[in-house]
Motif scaffolding. Structure first.
Motif, mmCIF file in Angstrom:
data_model
loop_
_atom_site.group_PDB
_atom_site.id
_atom_site.type_symbol
_atom_site.label_atom_id
_atom_site.label_comp_id
_atom_site.label_asym_id
_atom_site.label_seq_id
_atom_site.Cartn_x
_atom_site.Cartn_y
_atom_site.Cartn_z
ATOM 1 N N CYS A 3 34.329 22.827 14.685
ATOM 2 C CA CYS A 3 35.736 22.887 14.292
ATOM 3 C C CYS A 3 36.395 21.528 14.490
ATOM 4 O O CYS A 3 36.003 20.770 15.389
ATOM 5 N N SER A 37 35.169 17.855 15.904
ATOM 6 C CA SER A 37 33.718 18.033 16.036
ATOM 7 C C SER A 37 33.097 18.315 14.666
ATOM 8 O O SER A 37 31.967 17.905 14.390
ATOM 9 N N ILE A 42 28.322 21.876 17.407
ATOM 10 C CA ILE A 42 28.895 20.664 18.001
ATOM 11 C C ILE A 42 30.247 21.056 18.597
ATOM 12 O O ILE A 42 31.123 21.551 17.884
ATOM 13 N N SER A 43 30.375 20.851 19.910
ATOM 14 C CA SER A 43 31.628 21.231 20.554
ATOM 15 C C SER A 43 31.831 20.425 21.827
ATOM 16 O O SER A 43 31.014 20.501 22.736
ATOM 17 N N GLN A 44 32.909 19.668 21.874
ATOM 18 C CA GLN A 44 33.232 18.917 23.082
ATOM 19 C C GLN A 44 33.274 19.862 24.271
ATOM 20 O O GLN A 44 32.584 19.652 25.249
ATOM 21 N N GLY A 69 32.533 23.111 24.466
ATOM 22 C CA GLY A 69 31.524 24.166 24.545
ATOM 23 C C GLY A 69 32.127 25.556 24.688
ATOM 24 O O GLY A 69 31.424 26.527 24.968
ATOM 25 N N LEU A 95 43.541 13.434 10.731
ATOM 26 C CA LEU A 95 43.741 14.490 11.742
ATOM 27 C C LEU A 95 44.356 13.894 13.006
ATOM 28 O O LEU A 95 45.299 14.462 13.572
ATOM 29 N N LYS A 96 43.825 12.747 13.446
ATOM 30 C CA LYS A 96 44.388 12.112 14.653
ATOM 31 C C LYS A 96 45.867 11.844 14.472
ATOM 32 O O LYS A 96 46.674 12.168 15.325
ATOM 33 N N ALA A 109 43.919 15.299 21.965
ATOM 34 C CA ALA A 109 43.300 14.670 20.790
ATOM 35 C C ALA A 109 41.954 14.071 21.195
ATOM 36 O O ALA A 109 41.873 13.225 22.082
ATOM 37 N N SER A 110 40.925 14.524 20.533
ATOM 38 C CA SER A 110 39.565 14.100 20.895
ATOM 39 C C SER A 110 39.274 12.695 20.368
ATOM 40 O O SER A 110 39.533 12.390 19.206
HETATM 41 C C1 F6R Z 1 41.278 17.234 17.533
HETATM 42 C C2 F6R Z 1 40.624 18.180 18.414
HETATM 43 C C3 F6R Z 1 40.197 19.498 17.864
HETATM 44 C C4 F6R Z 1 38.826 19.882 18.424
HETATM 45 C C5 F6R Z 1 38.438 21.294 17.995
HETATM 46 C C6 F6R Z 1 37.034 21.642 18.454
HETATM 47 O O1 F6R Z 1 41.566 16.034 18.181
HETATM 48 O O2 F6R Z 1 40.423 17.891 19.577
HETATM 49 O O3 F6R Z 1 40.171 19.479 16.476
HETATM 50 O O4 F6R Z 1 37.891 18.949 17.971
HETATM 51 O O5 F6R Z 1 39.358 22.190 18.522
HETATM 52 O O6 F6R Z 1 36.922 21.593 19.833
HETATM 53 P P1 F6R Z 1 35.517 21.538 20.528
HETATM 54 O O7 F6R Z 1 34.869 20.260 20.152
HETATM 55 O O8 F6R Z 1 35.796 21.607 22.004
HETATM 56 O O9 F6R Z 1 34.726 22.710 20.027
#
Ligand code: F6R
Length: 357
Positions: free
Chosen positions: A55, A58, A101-103, A105, A237-238, A154-155
């Protein structure tokens, strides 16, 4: 802790070169060869198609990962937004491998797909920053991002880490398949890390770009072609999530199929030009929007720059350009948000991990 930084986001942007260097250390052996879980390598070898599920940011990393895996390892890849996948499942190949893929998880939308594909009996790999997380525990294999905790909503560093790990995975698969490559991933990632560091040292220039192009605008367009297209999706997006400027990323060639109607006098259009084979055509798009009054902000890679470009990025391997070109986009968003007094680390309506579907 933020230390001397005013915001976690700025600290995390700055940490990116170090994260890439840590990934290089973590994924190489004493002979400087790739060190990867042999089961992951086997899973990549055994599958006939990779399905990346993710999502937001990611997902954007997944779009770049597809380029790496298809170009280097010659394995077909589909990338899907998790929330769409369940009710709109594509026809699956015979031996799919699902890559989550998920920061965090913990993303519920991605987990819902994992539960479903596990029930179907398909193997799964999670690429995450949190090894003990739900997605990591519930999938067959895990690759760790080693990015350190990401606090800002924000990732940033997780995104670049995801791309670096995907590049290593792609090269490892290519090597396992005996594909002859001139691409040394650890060396090229090291060069990219140095370029990222050089960009992090040019914050004043980025602040000036934000002030010149985005001070009062209500909208902003991002254009790119080829791999740059996927990076501008992330750039848009950022910008929208932290500055609330309406931003959209487009493939350069799509402009004339509708979006160009929105260009008005002064509309900022950020264009990325890091890919040689499309440099001419993205320049054509810049001319088209400029002729209609837009204010183009061109970020090009050294070797491809032209007179009048706003900023020239240090030269890196073209395939790894996204790791570098996203840094100015992150910084420009940061400063645009700062100028508007936005809560950079905690944008309105957003949560760091989205644990509801
Ligand atoms: C944007 C952002 C979100 C995440 C998304 C998925 O800066 O942080 O779009 O990337 O909610 O999150 P994860 O990677 O934790 O699954």
């Amino acid at each position: 802790e933020k230390g001397t930084y005013p915001h976690f986001m700025l600290k995390e942007i700055d940490e990116q070169p170090f994260v890439i260097r840590r990934i290089i250390q973590e994924y190489k052996d004493e002979n400087d060869q790739i060190k990867l879980d042999p089961d992951v390598r086997q899973a990549m070898m055994d599958c006939d198609r990779v399905y990346i599920i993710a999502c937001g940011t990611s997902y954007h990393a997944g779009l770049i990962g597809k380029q790496f895996i298809e170009k280097l390892a010659k394995v077909p890849v589909e990338v899907h937004v998790a929330s769409e996948f369940s009710y709109n499942m594509p026809l699956l190949s015979e031996k799919p491998l699902f890559v989550y893929i998920s920061q965090s998880g913990e993303t519920a939308d991605s987990r819902a797909v994992l539960v479903e594909t596990k029930e179907m009996g398909h193997p799964s790999l999670t690429i995450t920053n949190v090894p003990g997380s739900t997605l990591s525990r519930e999938s067959d294999y895990t690759l760790h991002l080693h990015a350190g905790p990401e606090i800002a909503v924000a990732s940033t560093k997780a995104y670049t880490a995801q791309m670096a790990v995907l590049a290593i995975l792609a090269v490892d698969t290519a090597q396992a398949k005996g594909i002859d490559m001139k691409f040394d991933p650890m060396k090229e990632l090291g060069i990219a890390a140095n370029a990222m560091e050089a960009l992090c040292d040019q914050k004043e220039e980025m602040e000036k770009i934000a002030a010149d192009f985005l001070p009062t605008t209500r909208n902003c367009f991002f254009i790119g072609r080829s791999i740059d297209y996927y990076v501008v999706l992330e750039g848009a997006l950022k910008l929208k999530e932290i500055s609330y400027i309406q931003a959209e990323g487009f493939a350069g060639g799509e402009l004339k199929h509708g979006t160009i109607a929105l260009i008005e006098e002064g509309t900022p259009v950020v264009a990325l030009a890091t890919q040689k084979d499309v440099n001419g055509s993205i320049r054509g798009n810049v001319k088209e929007v400029a002729a209609r009054g837009a204010n183009p902000c061109v970020l090009s890679m050294k070797g491809m720059e032209q007179d009048g470009d706003t900023f020239v990025l240090p030269e890196v391997d073209e395939l790894l350009a996204p790791l570098v070109s996203v840094v100015p986009l992150q910084l420009i968003s940061y400063y645009a948000a700062l100028h508007r007094d936005c809560d950079v680390d905690k944008p309105r309506n957003l949560a760091k991990s989205v644990t509801v579907e």
